[in-house]
Design a protein around this motif. Structure first.
Motif, mmCIF file in Angstrom:
data_model
loop_
_atom_site.group_PDB
_atom_site.id
_atom_site.type_symbol
_atom_site.label_atom_id
_atom_site.label_comp_id
_atom_site.label_asym_id
_atom_site.label_seq_id
_atom_site.Cartn_x
_atom_site.Cartn_y
_atom_site.Cartn_z
ATOM 1 N N ASP A 42 0.585 -1.250 0.071
ATOM 2 C CA ASP A 42 0.073 0.102 0.131
ATOM 3 C C ASP A 42 0.860 1.321 -0.098
ATOM 4 O OD1 ASP A 42 -2.012 -1.430 0.057
ATOM 5 O OD2 ASP A 42 -2.676 -1.143 2.125
ATOM 6 N N GLU A 43 0.358 2.270 -0.462
ATOM 7 C CA GLU A 43 0.991 3.615 -0.449
ATOM 8 C C GLU A 43 0.470 4.639 0.376
ATOM 9 O OE1 GLU A 43 2.295 5.304 -4.312
ATOM 10 O OE2 GLU A 43 1.573 3.503 -5.378
ATOM 11 N N LEU A 44 1.291 5.158 1.373
ATOM 12 C CA LEU A 44 0.892 6.351 2.391
ATOM 13 C C LEU A 44 1.219 7.569 1.856
ATOM 14 C CD1 LEU A 44 1.540 4.150 5.379
ATOM 15 C CD2 LEU A 44 -0.444 4.009 4.275
ATOM 16 N N ALA A 49 3.446 16.957 0.231
ATOM 17 C CA ALA A 49 2.167 16.947 -0.567
ATOM 18 C C ALA A 49 2.556 16.478 -1.892
ATOM 19 C CB ALA A 49 1.603 18.421 -0.727
ATOM 20 N N GLY A 50 1.765 15.207 -2.227
ATOM 21 C CA GLY A 50 2.093 14.827 -3.417
ATOM 22 C C GLY A 50 2.863 13.459 -3.396
ATOM 23 N N LYS A 75 -5.408 16.037 11.812
ATOM 24 C CA LYS A 75 -4.441 15.161 11.263
ATOM 25 C C LYS A 75 -3.023 15.485 11.732
ATOM 26 C CE LYS A 75 -6.769 15.450 6.633
ATOM 27 N NZ LYS A 75 -6.636 16.319 5.333
ATOM 28 N N ILE A 76 -1.847 14.708 11.580
ATOM 29 C CA ILE A 76 -0.531 14.925 12.346
ATOM 30 C C ILE A 76 0.441 14.086 11.370
ATOM 31 C CG2 ILE A 76 -0.906 12.690 13.958
ATOM 32 C CD1 ILE A 76 0.736 14.566 16.069
ATOM 33 N N ILE A 77 1.648 14.604 11.483
ATOM 34 C CA ILE A 77 2.589 13.848 10.745
ATOM 35 C C ILE A 77 3.480 13.351 11.590
ATOM 36 C CG2 ILE A 77 4.615 14.185 9.324
ATOM 37 C CD1 ILE A 77 2.958 16.655 7.913
ATOM 38 N N VAL A 78 3.729 12.023 11.325
ATOM 39 C CA VAL A 78 4.687 11.308 12.382
ATOM 40 C C VAL A 78 5.736 10.545 11.713
ATOM 41 C CG1 VAL A 78 4.629 9.558 14.352
ATOM 42 C CG2 VAL A 78 2.486 10.875 13.970
ATOM 43 N N ASN A 79 6.945 10.880 11.831
ATOM 44 C CA ASN A 79 7.966 10.216 10.979
ATOM 45 C C ASN A 79 7.561 10.236 9.551
ATOM 46 O OD1 ASN A 79 9.268 9.443 13.346
ATOM 47 N ND2 ASN A 79 8.806 7.151 13.229
ATOM 48 N N ASP A 80 7.041 11.491 9.095
ATOM 49 C CA ASP A 80 6.837 11.769 7.911
ATOM 50 C C ASP A 80 5.761 11.360 7.084
ATOM 51 O OD1 ASP A 80 7.300 14.072 5.779
ATOM 52 O OD2 ASP A 80 8.667 12.569 4.685
ATOM 53 N N ILE A 81 4.846 10.619 7.988
ATOM 54 C CA ILE A 81 3.767 9.734 7.435
ATOM 55 C C ILE A 81 2.511 10.610 7.843
ATOM 56 C CG2 ILE A 81 2.312 7.838 7.268
ATOM 57 C CD1 ILE A 81 4.732 7.757 5.793
ATOM 58 N N LEU A 82 1.539 11.010 7.108
ATOM 59 C CA LEU A 82 0.498 11.665 7.368
ATOM 60 C C LEU A 82 -0.578 10.578 8.080
ATOM 61 C CD1 LEU A 82 -1.270 14.379 7.316
ATOM 62 C CD2 LEU A 82 -2.209 13.644 5.232
#
Length: 223
Positions: A42-44, A49-50, A75-82
């Motif tokens: 899967d792609e996260l 953005a993008g 929303k929150i960004i954790v280890n650069d994952i949304l």
């Protein structure tokens, strides 16, 4: 307290994301889905953005304690994952009531809408409209009452029969949608003070002009 998390490793140099199975993450398509439904390949969405990151490995790990910060966006960004601030109560992106009712409402939308009352109170406190004192109270385990009480209430509602659960959920949604609209209006007002002062001035000028014209008409009629 020991808690189990999913350790999601993606391709590239990003650090693994450790998240509870019920918390939601953003897919390539922009959907917020429970982490338990994520599969290898899967792609996260990333914090850029993008950009996306492909899931390479998923395993269960045990860690001490838990962190669940809440943001205004939900929303929150954790280890650069949304990721999402919120959890899903089923292994689904959408709310189902019993086995009979499949709703079009995502858990992300429901949770963010329900949390609008909390955000509105915080906003009123920061604006000085109400006192900020004791706005945040926590349970002995460190969970905010703003989170703990709705969580318990919603869990109880989902255990009721479909008719009772549907009535309670849809009635609550009507109320919280109204609160969400009020929150957005207040945010707009607070962020656009000059605009509103301008509109008030224009409105005042129009009223003054109409009042002057009306008086002239009355005066002319009397003559």
């Amino acid at each position: 307290v020991s808690t189990e998390y999913l350790r999601v490793t993606t391709a590239g140099k990003l650090s693994p994301l450790e998240i509870s199975s019920a918390h939601m993450v953003a897919t390539k398509e922009g959907r917020m889905v429970p982490a338990s439904t994520i599969r290898i390949g899967d792609e996260l969405q990333t914090g850029t953005a993008g950009n996306t990151a492909i899931v390479k490995n998923i395993r269960v790990v045990t860690r001490q304690g838990a962190y669940a910060p809440f943001t205004a966006s939900g929303k929150i960004i954790v280890n650069d994952i949304l990721a999402s601030n919120y959890i899903a109560y089923e292994e689904s992106e959408y709310l189902s009531i019993g086995t009979e009712v499949q709703t079009p409402f995502t858990y992300q939308w429901i949770a963010h809408t329900f949390n609008s009352f909390h955000r509105l109170v915080m906003l009123l406190g920061k604006s000085g409209i109400i006192s900020e004192k004791n706005n945040e109270i926590y349970t002995p385990s460190g969970v905010s009452h703003w989170v703990d009480m709705p969580h318990r209430a919603f869990s109880w509602v989902l255990q009721q029969n479909s008719v009772v659960a549907s009535v309670l959920i849809f009635t609550s949604l009507l109320f919280f949608v109204s609160v969400s609209i009020l929150e957005k209006v207040l945010l707009f007002v607070l962020n656009n003070n000059s605009f509103f002062l301008f509109m008030i001035a224009i409105g005042g000028a129009i009223v003054l002009k109409l009042n002057t014209s009306f008086r002239k008409k009355i005066h002319g009629g009397n003559n």
